[in-house]
Design a protein around this motif. Sequence first.
Motif, PDB file in Angstrom:
ATOM      1  N   THR A   1      20.718 -18.254  16.181  1.00 55.54           N
ATOM      2  CA  THR A   1      21.996 -18.433  16.857  1.00 55.54           C
ATOM      3  C   THR A   1      21.761 -18.593  18.355  1.00 55.54           C
ATOM      4  N   ILE A   2      22.503 -19.486  18.999  1.00 57.11           N
ATOM      5  CA  ILE A   2      22.428 -19.650  20.449  1.00 57.11           C
ATOM      6  C   ILE A   2      23.371 -18.634  21.087  1.00 57.11           C
ATOM      7  N   ASN A   3      22.847 -17.854  22.037  1.00 59.34           N
ATOM      8  CA  ASN A   3      23.608 -16.786  22.691  1.00 59.34           C
ATOM      9  C   ASN A   3      23.605 -16.982  24.193  1.00 59.34           C
ATOM     10  N   LEU A   4      24.528 -16.334  24.846  1.00 56.97           N
ATOM     11  CA  LEU A   4      24.674 -16.389  26.296  1.00 56.97           C
ATOM     12  C   LEU A   4      24.294 -15.042  26.884  1.00 56.97           C
ATOM     13  N   LEU A   5      23.512 -15.062  27.958  1.00 55.04           N
ATOM     14  CA  LEU A   5      23.142 -13.841  28.662  1.00 55.04           C
ATOM     15  C   LEU A   5      23.606 -13.964  30.099  1.00 55.04           C
ATOM     16  N   LEU A   6      24.489 -13.072  30.519  1.00 61.87           N
ATOM     17  CA  LEU A   6      25.001 -13.057  31.882  1.00 61.87           C
ATOM     18  C   LEU A   6      24.107 -12.164  32.731  1.00 61.87           C
ATOM     19  N   LEU A   7      23.383 -12.776  33.645  1.00 59.61           N
ATOM     20  CA  LEU A   7      22.483 -12.022  34.509  1.00 59.61           C
ATOM     21  C   LEU A   7      23.286 -11.356  35.602  1.00 59.61           C
TER      22      LEU A   7
END
Length: 74
Positions: free
Chosen positions: A47-53
Motif C-alpha cells: 500500500t502507498i502511504n503518506l508520512l508527514l515529516l
Amino acid sequence: MLLEQLVEREQRKPEYDWESYYQWFFSAQAGHNVNAYTFWECKKCLTINLLLLPARYGKCRCCELIHLPGTSPA
C-alpha cells in the motif's frame, strides 16, 4: 512537430504550485505545521502511504506495519 510541442510544454512554468498546495493541505489536516512529506510503500501489503515529516515513524493505513523514515529499502 509533436516532439517540439512536448519540449516546449516541459519548459513552461507549471500553472499551479502543487508543492505549496500540498504543504498547506497536509498542515491543515494534521493540525500543525508540516515541514515536508514523503510517500512510502508498505513492504507487507504494498500500500502507498503518506508520512508527514517531522514524524519519527509512520503506520501503514492498511496493515498497520511500522515504517521508520531513516531506513533505506532493502
